[in-house]
Write an enzyme that holds these catalytic residues in place. Sequence first.
Site, PDB file in Angstrom:
ATOM      1  N   GLU A 101      75.776  96.990 -75.145  1.00  0.00           N
ATOM      2  CA  GLU A 101      76.715  97.954 -74.574  1.00  0.00           C
ATOM      3  C   GLU A 101      75.981  98.851 -73.581  1.00  0.00           C
ATOM      4  O   GLU A 101      74.939  99.417 -73.901  1.00  0.00           O
ATOM      5  CB  GLU A 101      77.343  98.798 -75.684  1.00  0.00           C
ATOM      6  CG  GLU A 101      78.136  99.999 -75.213  1.00  0.00           C
ATOM      7  CD  GLU A 101      79.239  99.652 -74.245  1.00  0.00           C
ATOM      8  OE1 GLU A 101      79.298 100.274 -73.166  1.00  0.00           O
ATOM      9  OE2 GLU A 101      80.040  98.754 -74.551  1.00  0.00           O
ATOM     10  N   ARG A 109      88.778  94.315 -66.447  1.00  0.00           N
ATOM     11  CA  ARG A 109      89.635  93.512 -65.578  1.00  0.00           C
ATOM     12  C   ARG A 109      90.039  94.326 -64.359  1.00  0.00           C
ATOM     13  O   ARG A 109      89.991  95.556 -64.375  1.00  0.00           O
ATOM     14  CB  ARG A 109      90.916  93.099 -66.335  1.00  0.00           C
ATOM     15  CG  ARG A 109      90.663  92.178 -67.510  1.00  0.00           C
ATOM     16  CD  ARG A 109      91.914  92.058 -68.353  1.00  0.00           C
ATOM     17  NE  ARG A 109      92.185  93.283 -69.087  1.00  0.00           N
ATOM     18  CZ  ARG A 109      93.349  93.532 -69.680  1.00  0.00           C
ATOM     19  NH1 ARG A 109      94.343  92.669 -69.595  1.00  0.00           N
ATOM     20  NH2 ARG A 109      93.524  94.656 -70.340  1.00  0.00           N
ATOM     21  N   ALA A 134      99.876  93.870 -73.627  1.00  0.00           N
ATOM     22  CA  ALA A 134     101.016  92.957 -73.610  1.00  0.00           C
ATOM     23  C   ALA A 134     102.308  93.645 -74.021  1.00  0.00           C
ATOM     24  O   ALA A 134     103.365  93.420 -73.416  1.00  0.00           O
ATOM     25  CB  ALA A 134     100.743  91.766 -74.532  1.00  0.00           C
ATOM     26  N   HIS A 191     102.634 105.096-103.408  1.00  0.00           N
ATOM     27  CA  HIS A 191     101.260 105.204-103.905  1.00  0.00           C
ATOM     28  C   HIS A 191     101.007 104.098-104.928  1.00  0.00           C
ATOM     29  O   HIS A 191     101.865 103.826-105.771  1.00  0.00           O
ATOM     30  CB  HIS A 191     101.041 106.570-104.565  1.00  0.00           C
ATOM     31  CG  HIS A 191      99.704 106.715-105.221  1.00  0.00           C
ATOM     32  ND1 HIS A 191      98.563 106.988-104.502  1.00  0.00           N
ATOM     33  CD2 HIS A 191      99.323 106.592-106.519  1.00  0.00           C
ATOM     34  CE1 HIS A 191      97.540 107.069-105.331  1.00  0.00           C
ATOM     35  NE2 HIS A 191      97.973 106.817-106.564  1.00  0.00           N
TER      36      HIS A 191
END
Length: 284
Positions: free
Chosen positions: A16, A86, A134, A258
């Site tokens: 990264e 992109r 999308a 729960h």
Amino acid sequence: MGTVYSALGAQVTVVEATGGLLPGADRDLVVHLEKRLNQTLDEILLNTKVESAEPTEDGKVQVKLLGLDISEPMRTYDKVLITVGRRPNTHEIGLKTLGAELDEKGFIKTDHQRRTGVPHIFAIGDVAGEPMLAHKATYEGRIAAEVLAGKPSAFDPKAIPAVVFTDPEVAWAGLTEADCKSQSIPHKTATFPWAASGRAATVGRSDGVTKVIVDPHTNRLLGLGICGVNAGELLAEGVIAIEMGATIDDIAMTIHAHPTLSETFMEAADVFHGTSAHYVERKK
């Protein structure tokens, strides 16, 4: 985030360029993902760039890394997956000739009904700008179709859900804490760690957190962030709450089953009020 993979079942290295994984996501969420990845991956190299990648004669890839803490810059991997973003493929297709405008990044400019500068031409999806998701494109398509059918529709969502399908998943909707800070929006936050969730304990996945961002003046929910198993599924309740203008009080007073992971949303609301029966947030 650039990712360098070795053979399946063997070592995996993540590279990264910035100082943290998923730089666009809330740090309170990403820290839980990083903890798990540090246990499952061979290496996570931050502040590191891939300077070059060349195929070798035996079908592998030789990678040259550039970073402050790289003692071995030349590495050989079985596979390399590059994920560096992109950009819209909108240039040189005649849009300007038609009269449709592009912004400085190449996205097609549209109005609240997804019309371009040419009234009978609409643009939706990735070419119409961020976020490039999308489900956002599908919703835009619906708005455009309704407008074409003569309905008074407009694209004006308060929350567009975003999900990173890692393990654990990272998901958020509405404003993030970073958004509020950068836009000088008054806000308060509260987090409920899944280590205090009974359901998370029973499924063996306490590596998560649910975080709420709240307007301190109206108590209206501004944003929700979740890191954990099925976070993308759990996020929908928060999206509806934000769209409906729900307050954090509404969330706290809504009975959740729960033990479930969905009740961590209610628990985070209780933490906000200082009334959680399972967790007391440390004062910062």
